[in-house]
Design a protein around this motif. Structure first.
Motif, short mmCIF file in Angstrom:
data_model
loop_
_atom_site.label_atom_id
_atom_site.label_comp_id
_atom_site.label_asym_id
_atom_site.label_seq_id
_atom_site.Cartn_x
_atom_site.Cartn_y
_atom_site.Cartn_z
N LYS A 71 100.25 5.76 73.09
CA LYS A 71 101.69 5.80 72.81
C LYS A 71 102.51 5.70 74.09
O LYS A 71 103.61 5.13 74.11
N THR A 72 101.96 6.26 75.18
CA THR A 72 102.67 6.18 76.46
C THR A 72 102.81 4.73 76.91
O THR A 72 103.85 4.34 77.46
N GLN A 98 102.87 2.17 74.86
CA GLN A 98 103.83 1.56 73.95
C GLN A 98 105.26 1.85 74.38
O GLN A 98 106.15 0.99 74.26
#
Length: 544
Positions: free
Chosen positions: A5-6, A8
């Motif tokens: 997620k980081t 993204q």
């Protein structure tokens, strides 16, 4: 493959990296590999005495952040209540910077100085700027996790009590602080790499890390002394050296925006809070080619110099250590404490703080009243220098090269008594006593030579307290355990062992103030008890 997620989130601002001349796609791939590898190891911050669950352990760093969530509760009074922002947020940011800086030093310096992947990446058409950007973002991601964990609860309280402007401003400043600290550390290492190489370079980096830790510890006291009570409120007192207090830079925007304070210092500090991180990034990008070139020096090693024999040292060592075996282990322990970087990084900052803390307490208690040093008993604050002993004795049982402990089995050692005794004596003679003597000289200048008997009492008490700590820690064979086994149970022992230290100090105060020859009697009692305790603690026991 799993996407993070980081990464993204980074995709949303990839235009920033592109404008800096960084190949974002390559940087993202490097980060993806590094984050995947990180999931397969347990970080040093998450100490575990047992390795049974290590195979199942994923995202160990993330799972360890609950410690920082609890620690962050101490920020709530400063970030959640009151409008004296210059004082409150200076203290809050001092704590935040200390936590971020010490974590960066202990866990991520190896990432900045990593040369292991050069054999792979340097053979590919990847710019040094892209590689260093990946290193920077790798560290920045984890420091962001840490910052969120440490400040999440105080931020929520601040949002509720202080409003949305306070919340947004704090989030922006926390991002700038993380950027500034990482870049500042990198620039510092670049400066060192420019002039030194090999083992000497690694030693200097180690001492820089130690110095930074110590400076951050002492920085609290300097920062607090920038403020004074005025009608039960804290009022800022600006000095010329206030410009060097980084926490005050980041607290000034609150005073400017929320309190409408337009004073010169407030405006200048607010500008510094925004401009300095930007300048540091620009400077870092400019120095990247130099950084990459000089990283090669880390692969070089210099020959160690042989220590010259000194007859006086040999004579003193013969007096201190009675047997040849004990003298051999004394020298071995001395070399381990001198050369093992991880030990120095863990112990030396505390050693420096043990030197400073007696003065902190001495001057803190004497700020509000005039002290007559000719009759004052403030010299008993020197007992605070003994705070280093429990943690140092605990760490003497551990080593980064603990697997080499098999050599103990190879040597024809009858028992480990001489090894343990020689190691404790090496700690006292090489580390603690030199610090104590220097501290005593300063105290004699302040309080006069009348305190010499009391200083002798504290010296003997410190030798006895060292043995008490050794017994309390379970008589571990020196340098035989990894550092990640210094768990919570052993850390609690260091706290519990402060009780006998308090008893020793209390007895000293009571006997000195309530009896005529109390100091001499207490010194005699301590010498006798010390002699007996060392004999009993080091009874010769045969090895298995």
């Amino acid at each position: 493959m799993k996407d993070f997620k980081t990464l993204q989130l980074l995709d949303k601002i990839q235009f920033v990296f592109v404008k800096m001349g960084i190949d974002y796609e390559i940087m993202r791939k490097i980060l993806h590999i590094k984050l995947t590898m990180d999931e397969r190891k347990v970080p040093t911050i998450f100490n575990q005495a047992s390795n049974k669950n290590n195979k199942k352990q994923k995202n160990g760093y993330i799972k360890s952040l609950w410690i920082y969530v609890l620690m962050g509760l101490m920020l709530v009074p400063f970030m959640g209540f009151g409008q004296n922002y210059l004082f409150q947020m200076s203290i809050a940011y001092a704590m935040i910077i200390f936590i971020i800086m010490t974590t960066l030093i202990s866990d991520f310096s190896s990432v900045l100085l990593d040369v292991r992947d050069r054999s792979i990446l340097s053979t590919k058409p990847i710019s040094a700027k892209t590689i260093n950007a990946a290193k920077f973002m790798h560290i920045f991601i984890y420091l962001t996790y840490l910052t969120i964990a440490f400040t999440a609860i105080p931020l929520m309280v601040g949002l509720y009590n202080q409003g949305i402007v306070f919340f947004i401003l704090t989030v922006l400043l926390l991002v700038l602080i993380n950027v500034f600290i990482v870049v500042l550390t990198a620039i510092l290492y670049i400066a060192i790499l420019r002039f030194f190489d090999g083992e000497k370079l690694k030693d200097i980096i180690n001492y820089v890390q130690i110095g930074l830790s110590l400076m951050m510890m002492i920085g609290y006291q300097v920062l607090i002394r920038s403020f004074e009570f005025v009608n039960f409120d804290m009022a800022v007192v600006f000095h010329w050296w206030s410009i060097f207090l980084i926490p005050m830079w980041f607290s000034a925007p609150y005073e400017l925006l929320l309190n409408g304070n337009n004073s010169l210092f407030t405006v200048v500090f607010s500008i510094f809070a925004i401009v300095m991180p930007i300048i540091s990034i620009w400077l870092y990008l400019k120095l990247v080619p130099t950084f990459e070139r000089n990283l090669q020096k880390l692969l070089n090693t210099s020959k160690s110099k042989k220590e010259k024999n000194n007859r006086l040292k040999t004579l003193l060592l013969t007096i201190i250590c009675r047997t040849h075996e004990e003298r051999a282990f004394y020298r071995f322990a001395s070399l381990m404490m001198k050369q093992e970087r991880e030990f120095k990084l863990k112990v030396y900052p505390s050693l420096g703080f043990s030197f400073v803390i007696p003065f902190i307490f001495m001057f803190s208690f004497s700020r509000s009243e005039t002290v007559d040093y000719a009759v004052s008993m403030g010299y008993l604050n020197i007992y605070f220098s003994m705070l280093i002993i429990p943690s140092a004795v605990l760490l003497l049982g551990h080593s980064g090269k603990y697997k080499a402990a098999w050599i103990y089995k190879v040597f024809p050692i009858i028992d480990y008594t001489n090894l343990k005794k020689g190691t404790l004596k090496a700690f006292l003679i090489k580390l603690y006593i030199p610090l104590y003597i220097f501290l005593s000289i300063i105290f004699c200048f302040i309080y006069g030579t009348r305190i010499i008997p009391d200083l002798l009492i504290v010296l003997v008490a410190s030798c006895m307290f060292t043995v008490i700590c050794y017994i309390g820690m379970g008589s571990v064979i020196p340098f035989t355990k990894p550092y990640n086994e210094v768990g919570d149970a052993q850390s609690w022992k260091t706290v519990i062992l402060l009780i006998p230290l308090g008893v020793l100090a209390a007895l000293h105060y009571f006997l000195t103030t309530h009896t005529t020859y109390g100091a001499i009697i207490y010194l005699f009692m301590l010498v006798l008890t010390n002699f007996v305790l060392w004999k009993l603690a080091f009874k010769r026991t045969k090895t298995a």
